[in-house]
Design a protein around this motif. Structure first.
Motif, PDB file in Angstrom:
ATOM      1  N   ASP A 122      10.193  -1.557  10.828  1.00  0.00           N
ATOM      2  CA  ASP A 122      10.233  -0.189  10.317  1.00  0.00           C
ATOM      3  C   ASP A 122      11.582  -0.012   9.626  1.00  0.00           C
ATOM      4  OD1 ASP A 122      10.655   2.505   9.889  1.00  0.00           O
ATOM      5  OD2 ASP A 122       9.802   3.145  11.793  1.00  0.00           O
ATOM      6  N   GLU A 123      11.548  -0.048   8.294  1.00  0.00           N
ATOM      7  CA  GLU A 123      12.784   0.056   7.490  1.00  0.00           C
ATOM      8  C   GLU A 123      12.886   1.450   6.871  1.00  0.00           C
ATOM      9  OE1 GLU A 123      15.212  -2.281   6.484  1.00  0.00           O
ATOM     10  OE2 GLU A 123      14.516  -3.979   7.681  1.00  0.00           O
ATOM     11  N   ILE A 124      12.189   2.404   7.466  1.00  0.00           N
ATOM     12  CA  ILE A 124      12.119   3.737   6.862  1.00  0.00           C
ATOM     13  C   ILE A 124      13.487   4.410   6.820  1.00  0.00           C
ATOM     14  CG2 ILE A 124      11.128   6.063   7.220  1.00  0.00           C
ATOM     15  CD1 ILE A 124       8.569   4.438   8.231  1.00  0.00           C
ATOM     16  N   GLN A 125      14.263   4.244   7.886  1.00  0.00           N
ATOM     17  CA  GLN A 125      15.612   4.814   7.885  1.00  0.00           C
ATOM     18  C   GLN A 125      16.668   3.771   7.511  1.00  0.00           C
ATOM     19  OE1 GLN A 125      18.558   7.311  10.894  1.00  0.00           O
ATOM     20  NE2 GLN A 125      16.380   7.515  11.170  1.00  0.00           N
ATOM     21  N   PHE A 161       0.880  -1.170   0.000  1.00  0.00           N
ATOM     22  CA  PHE A 161       0.000   0.000   0.000  1.00  0.00           C
ATOM     23  C   PHE A 161       0.917   1.219   0.000  1.00  0.00           C
ATOM     24  CE2 PHE A 161      -2.440   3.474   1.550  1.00  0.00           C
ATOM     25  CZ  PHE A 161      -3.762   3.228   1.213  1.00  0.00           C
ATOM     26  N   PHE A 162       0.775   2.088  -1.001  1.00  0.00           N
ATOM     27  CA  PHE A 162       1.646   3.261  -1.086  1.00  0.00           C
ATOM     28  C   PHE A 162       1.073   4.432  -0.286  1.00  0.00           C
ATOM     29  CE2 PHE A 162       2.976   1.004  -4.969  1.00  0.00           C
ATOM     30  CZ  PHE A 162       4.325   0.927  -4.694  1.00  0.00           C
ATOM     31  N   THR A 163       1.967   5.111   0.420  1.00  0.00           N
ATOM     32  CA  THR A 163       1.586   6.250   1.259  1.00  0.00           C
ATOM     33  C   THR A 163       2.390   7.475   0.810  1.00  0.00           C
ATOM     34  OG1 THR A 163       3.333   5.808   2.875  1.00  0.00           O
ATOM     35  CG2 THR A 163       1.238   4.661   3.203  1.00  0.00           C
ATOM     36  N   ASN A 164       2.196   8.585   1.530  1.00  0.00           N
ATOM     37  CA  ASN A 164       2.916   9.819   1.175  1.00  0.00           C
ATOM     38  C   ASN A 164       4.123  10.077   2.069  1.00  0.00           C
ATOM     39  OD1 ASN A 164       0.723  10.864  -0.724  1.00  0.00           O
ATOM     40  ND2 ASN A 164      -0.389  10.503   1.174  1.00  0.00           N
ATOM     41  N   SER A 165       4.327   9.245   3.053  1.00  0.00           N
ATOM     42  CA  SER A 165       5.436   9.463   3.999  1.00  0.00           C
ATOM     43  C   SER A 165       5.678   8.180   4.785  1.00  0.00           C
ATOM     44  CB  SER A 165       5.068  10.570   4.992  1.00  0.00           C
ATOM     45  OG  SER A 165       4.003  10.125   5.825  1.00  0.00           O
ATOM     46  N   GLY A 166       6.771   8.203   5.555  1.00  0.00           N
ATOM     47  CA  GLY A 166       7.058   7.066   6.425  1.00  0.00           C
ATOM     48  C   GLY A 166       6.040   6.973   7.547  1.00  0.00           C
ATOM     49  N   ASP A 179       6.509  -9.908   8.964  1.00  0.00           N
ATOM     50  CA  ASP A 179       5.193 -10.015   8.337  1.00  0.00           C
ATOM     51  C   ASP A 179       4.829  -8.725   7.609  1.00  0.00           C
ATOM     52  OD1 ASP A 179       4.561 -12.641   9.471  1.00  0.00           O
ATOM     53  OD2 ASP A 179       4.676 -11.553  11.374  1.00  0.00           O
ATOM     54  N   VAL A 180       5.296  -7.616   8.165  1.00  0.00           N
ATOM     55  CA  VAL A 180       4.971  -6.296   7.612  1.00  0.00           C
ATOM     56  C   VAL A 180       6.252  -5.471   7.572  1.00  0.00           C
ATOM     57  CG1 VAL A 180       3.481  -4.259   7.859  1.00  0.00           C
ATOM     58  CG2 VAL A 180       2.716  -6.465   8.777  1.00  0.00           C
ATOM     59  N   VAL A 181       6.434  -4.727   6.492  1.00  0.00           N
ATOM     60  CA  VAL A 181       7.618  -3.881   6.355  1.00  0.00           C
ATOM     61  C   VAL A 181       7.160  -2.467   5.981  1.00  0.00           C
ATOM     62  CG1 VAL A 181       9.734  -3.492   5.010  1.00  0.00           C
ATOM     63  CG2 VAL A 181       9.057  -5.808   5.585  1.00  0.00           C
ATOM     64  N   CYS A 182       7.741  -1.452   6.638  1.00  0.00           N
ATOM     65  CA  CYS A 182       7.434  -0.055   6.298  1.00  0.00           C
ATOM     66  C   CYS A 182       8.666   0.568   5.668  1.00  0.00           C
ATOM     67  CB  CYS A 182       7.075   0.738   7.550  1.00  0.00           C
ATOM     68  SG  CYS A 182       5.599   0.119   8.358  1.00  0.00           S
ATOM     69  N   VAL A 183       8.474   1.246   4.545  1.00  0.00           N
ATOM     70  CA  VAL A 183       9.580   1.944   3.880  1.00  0.00           C
ATOM     71  C   VAL A 183       9.148   3.353   3.499  1.00  0.00           C
ATOM     72  CG1 VAL A 183      10.832  -0.043   2.930  1.00  0.00           C
ATOM     73  CG2 VAL A 183       8.926   0.909   1.650  1.00  0.00           C
ATOM     74  N   ALA A 184      10.130   4.212   3.272  1.00  0.00           N
ATOM     75  CA  ALA A 184       9.871   5.581   2.790  1.00  0.00           C
ATOM     76  C   ALA A 184      11.229   6.189   2.432  1.00  0.00           C
ATOM     77  CB  ALA A 184       9.143   6.413   3.845  1.00  0.00           C
ATOM     78  N   ALA A 205       5.576   3.329   1.872  1.00  0.00           N
ATOM     79  CA  ALA A 205       4.762   2.146   1.600  1.00  0.00           C
ATOM     80  C   ALA A 205       4.791   1.225   2.803  1.00  0.00           C
ATOM     81  CB  ALA A 205       5.299   1.387   0.381  1.00  0.00           C
ATOM     82  N   PHE A 206       3.686   0.510   3.010  1.00  0.00           N
ATOM     83  CA  PHE A 206       3.789  -0.645   3.912  1.00  0.00           C
ATOM     84  C   PHE A 206       3.440  -1.876   3.105  1.00  0.00           C
ATOM     85  CE2 PHE A 206      -0.742  -1.282   5.219  1.00  0.00           C
ATOM     86  CZ  PHE A 206      -1.289  -0.040   4.868  1.00  0.00           C
TER      87      PHE A 206
END
Ligand SMILES: Cc1ncc(COP(=O)(O)O)c(C=O)c1O
Length: 298
Positions: A128-131, A5-10, A151-156, A167-168
């Motif tokens: 949380d892989e944002i940084q 799912f694409f988002t606008n920020s981390g 199970d879930v990964v967050c990137v930005a 995205a998550f």
């Protein structure tokens, strides 16, 4: 990962991940009192949900009450996480390499222990892989250094390299959100996705992860030597091009001096100088940086 799912920020990626882990648990037992375990000294963003899982009272205090059902464990302490697990726990969220918290990498035992714990209790592990993601540690994602799959990964951040995209992502079995549960007007718009595509092309063309491994190892060596030479450096930690040195002298003074030398560095919590250079830097840039830093520390 199977779904994105694409988002606008981390921050928004974290918001989505929080909703996903709650919905996954809700689908199983219908309860509305689920809890998430987050880590002390973590940073996940500044919106109310992301702030609620950020283990830093200075960031949280002015904005309380935050969202409920969040408990904080000691980073790298599996027993501390275990002691917080109840039948209400729906997920565990962490940075495999804490950034804002002072550049603390997770240990192998911790990451693998968390994975086993999540499997045992059928709860979701969120990285949380944002940084620390997008090639920064020499793997595309930092969790890959630990031989586990969350199970879930967050990137930005580096996903758009300056354009606002995050995205998550999750494994198919965890895709609990259905249309209407979550949405975004601008999320995944063609402009930012074109930028993210271009970034991915650059990763391939420049073989960036291999490059980060090589230059990151060089930076590590150089910072080790610096640590051995200067008494004011208490510790050196990090992976790839995400490293830090902890000082016994005020870090702000060093940063100001560095600016005069034409060197931009940033602090992290706990009197740490954080090194998060562009992934394309070369060894000669590391040498230049070390020479300038030596001057400042002297
Ligand atoms: C680990 C981590 N998570 C989340 C965020 C928030 O991301 P954004 O600033 O894109 O909202 C940051 C930003 O620094 C971060 O470092």
């Amino acid at each position: 990962m199977d779904r994105v799912f694409f988002t606008n920020s981390g921050t928004e990626a974290i918001e989505g991940a929080i909703k996903l882990v709650r919905k996954y648990a809700y689908n199983k037992d219908g309860r509305t009192d689920h809890e998430i375990i987050a880590m002390k000294h973590s940073f996940h963003g500044r919106s109310m949900g992301a702030l609620s899982v950020t283990g830093n009272d200075a960031y949280q205090a002015p904005f309380k009450p935050l969202i409920g059902g969040v408990r904080f464990a000691e980073y790298n302490n599996l027993e501390s996480v275990k002691s917080l697990i109840t039948d209400r726990t729906c997920g565990i969220i962490l940075e495999a390499l804490q950034g804002e918290g002072g550049i603390y990498p997770a240990s192998n035992e911790f990451m693998q222990g968390l994975r086993a714990l999540c499997d045992e209790h059928d709860i979701l592990l969120v990285c949380d892989e944002i940084q620390c993601g997008m090639g920064r540690t020499g793997n595309m994602f930092c969790y890959q250094s630990y031989d586990i799959v969350p199970d879930v990964v967050c990137v930005a951040k580096a996903l758009g390299n300056g354009l606002p995209i995050g995205a998550f992502l999750c494994r198919e079995e965890c895709a609990a959100l259905v249309p209407g549960d979550h949405g975004s007007t601008y999320g995944g718009n063609p402009l930012v996705c074109a930028a993210a595509n271009a970034v991915m092309d650059q990763f391939e063309e420049l073989n960036l992860t291999a490059h980060v491994k090589e230059v990151g190892a060089y930076l590590y060596e150089q910072l080790e030597q610096l640590t051995a030479k200067f008494d004011c450096i208490k510790d050196h930690r990090g992976i790839g091009l995400m490293q830090g040195i902890e000082l016994t002298i005020p870090v702000g003074d060093v940063i100001k001096k560095a600016q005069k030398e034409g060197l931009i560095i940033i602090s992290a919590s706990g009197n740490v100088i954080r090194f998060v250079p562009p992934l394309v830097i070369e060894k000669k840039h590391v040498d230049e940086m070390i020479a300038k830093l030596k001057k400042c520390l002297q």
